[in-house]
Design a protein around this motif. Structure first.
Motif, PDB file in Angstrom:
ATOM      1  N   GLY A  73       0.721  -1.442   0.054  1.00  0.00           N
ATOM      2  CA  GLY A  73       0.122   0.021  -0.049  1.00  0.00           C
ATOM      3  C   GLY A  73       1.407   1.215  -0.059  1.00  0.00           C
ATOM      4  N   GLY A  74       2.043   1.515   0.302  1.00  0.00           N
ATOM      5  CA  GLY A  74       2.763   2.366   0.637  1.00  0.00           C
ATOM      6  C   GLY A  74       3.509   2.670  -0.624  1.00  0.00           C
ATOM      7  N   ASP A  75       3.596   1.710  -1.198  1.00  0.00           N
ATOM      8  CA  ASP A  75       4.596   1.960  -2.639  1.00  0.00           C
ATOM      9  C   ASP A  75       3.670   2.244  -3.451  1.00  0.00           C
ATOM     10  OD1 ASP A  75       6.871  -0.253  -1.570  1.00  0.00           O
ATOM     11  OD2 ASP A  75       6.113  -1.508  -2.748  1.00  0.00           O
ATOM     12  N   ILE A  76       2.047   1.887  -3.901  1.00  0.00           N
ATOM     13  CA  ILE A  76       0.930   2.434  -4.942  1.00  0.00           C
ATOM     14  C   ILE A  76       1.222   3.669  -3.946  1.00  0.00           C
ATOM     15  CG2 ILE A  76      -0.931   2.735  -5.208  1.00  0.00           C
ATOM     16  CD1 ILE A  76       0.813   0.309  -5.493  1.00  0.00           C
ATOM     17  N   ILE A  77       1.586   4.470  -2.601  1.00  0.00           N
ATOM     18  CA  ILE A  77       1.166   5.648  -2.496  1.00  0.00           C
ATOM     19  C   ILE A  77       2.145   6.592  -2.670  1.00  0.00           C
ATOM     20  CG2 ILE A  77       1.357   7.914  -0.289  1.00  0.00           C
ATOM     21  CD1 ILE A  77      -0.505   5.375   1.436  1.00  0.00           C
ATOM     22  N   ILE A  78       4.060   6.167  -3.003  1.00  0.00           N
ATOM     23  CA  ILE A  78       4.291   6.777  -3.667  1.00  0.00           C
ATOM     24  C   ILE A  78       4.792   7.011  -5.079  1.00  0.00           C
ATOM     25  CG2 ILE A  78       6.965   6.689  -4.588  1.00  0.00           C
ATOM     26  CD1 ILE A  78       7.225   4.783  -1.814  1.00  0.00           C
TER      27      ILE A  78
END
Length: 430
Positions: free
Chosen positions: A140-145
């Motif tokens: 999820g954090g990778d997608i936020i980036i």
């Protein structure tokens, strides 16, 4: 550059404390709202790719999905092989245009769920919750980036920024030696002014990390004299290895547990006539009899500390306790590689203040610092000594990390992406 950045950010905090968003910021926010369905779709896609740390092909497959997305944004992106440290490797993306601060964005591709795990698939639940391996830690954090950068590009603000993205392939089980497995991250940190990590923190959308405790392993090895138990405590036989281990661990407990924000834990203990320690597999075997004084003992554990100074002080104290010895015993303690601490610096506090101001401008409320006791070590810690300011925990909020109940709040995906995108935008115009 770096000292200048710190002081100019102070003035930015005042000027950015406006209730309304600018027209550019509104465009960034609208783009994130409009493209959120595609973000969820991409998240589902990469969650459904098993990327347990030791599933090298799976880690590469996640990178292969994301690398073209970065290239579409104008980044130079590639996968750096991890053969030299026995891991899959890392995704590295770079955009260097010479304007504004140098910003490092940190993610990771791997999860704790290996290829033989029963937990393999994205599953949509009620109230827009979703389960899946690594969904909050940290795909999820990778997608936020990625979505933040897409929104900046749509607003015409990305092309002239200085951004590096490092998504490691071994955050959950670091390759060794760390000097090689973390080299890409450290090299990027030496280049950067600011480091931003997109782990999930403590899983709450109202918090972020400005400090993380470091962790190092320790191994205590003790030797005594093997003899019939009737002779224990005699001048010739002495106390034996297990009594010596007991003395040492009790002293650790008595003299170190009052240290603020320090924890030290013996996770494994073996003692008897013979001990065989299989460190690689966190196991071992022991032989001993009740009527024989123990000849050998081994204890392994970890230390978690908030600063390098605290770690050094605690290691020295442990060494001094170990060195005292009961009669006819000897002991040695060694400390291994580990994650360095990220202390709560003034720069980190300023960065949190800016992030919190953005959250309030978006109507999402204040963001406060996570208690370091509630957050484990993370890749951002390797950057702390090189950058002026660092923050972590900006990833997708969720719960049940590292378990088959790992889940995330999909309602938070667009909200947390907006905060991250506006943080990058406002940092550009420090």
């Amino acid at each position: 550059m770096k000292k200048f950045l710190f002081f100019t950010l102070c003035s930015l905090l005042t000027s950015s404390a406006m209730a309304a968003l600018s027209s550019t910021e509104t465009r960034i926010v609208n783009h994130i709202d409009n493209t959120n369905p595609q973000a969820v779709e991409l998240l589902e896609h990469i969650v459904n790719i098993n990327s347990g740390t030791m599933n090298f092909a799976g880690v590469r497959n996640v990178a292969n999905v994301l690398i073209p997305e970065f290239k579409k944004l104008g980044f130079k992106a590639h996968f750096e092989e991890g053969t030299t440290f026995n891991r899959a490797g890392h995704l590295i993306a770079e955009l260097q245009s010479g304007k504004g601060p140098k910003i490092l964005l940190i993610g990771h591709l791997d999860t704790v769920f290996e290829a033989d795990s029963p937990f393999q698939q994205f599953e949509l639940l009620d109230n827009n919750q979703a389960k899946g391996p690594g969904i909050s830690d940290m795909k999820g954090g990778d997608i936020i980036i990625l979505q933040s950068l897409k929104a900046l590009k749509d607003a015409g603000e990305l092309a002239d920024m200085n951004i590096k993205v490092v998504m490691t392939g071994d955050e959950e089980l670091s390759g060794r030696p760390l000097a090689l497995s973390k080299k890409a991250l450290i090299d990027a940190a030496e280049w950067a002014d600011i480091a931003i990590g997109f782990e999930g923190g403590d899983g709450k959308a109202v918090t972020a990390n400005i400090s993380r405790r470091g962790t190092v392993d320790w191994t205590l090895t003790v030797k005594g004299n093997a003899a019939h138990s009737s002779q224990v405590f005699s001048d010739e036989v002495g106390a034996g290895a297990i009594y010596e281990v007991s003395r040492i661990l009790h002293r650790f407990y008595q003299e170190l547990r009052s240290e603020s924000l320090l924890t030290f834990n013996p996770g494994r203990i073996m003692g008897g006539t013979t001990v065989e320690h299989d460190k690689a597999n966190n196991s071992g075997s022991v032989f001993g009899k009740n009527n024989v004084v123990a000849q050998s003992a081994i204890v392994t554990g970890d230390i978690r500390s908030l600063s390098l100074q605290q770690l050094t002080r605690v290691e020295n104290k442990m060494r001094s306790i170990v060195a005292e010895h009961l009669p006819q015993t000897e002991a040695d303690i060694s400390f291994g590689e580990g994650y360095p601490p990220m202390a709560p610096s003034e720069g980190n506090k300023k960065l949190l203040s800016l992030y919190s101001r953005i959250s309030q401008d978006l109507g999402q409320g204040e963001v406060v610092a996570v208690n370091p006791l509630d957050a484990g070590a993370a890749d951002v810690s390797f950057t702390a000594e090189f950058v002026d300011m660092a923050i972590d925990g900006l990833g997708l909020s969720g719960s049940g990390g590292h378990t088959v109940e790992e889940r995330a709040d999909l309602n938070a995906l667009s909200a947390q992406t907006k905060r991250a995108a506006l943080l990058l935008y406002r940092l550009k115009y420090r």
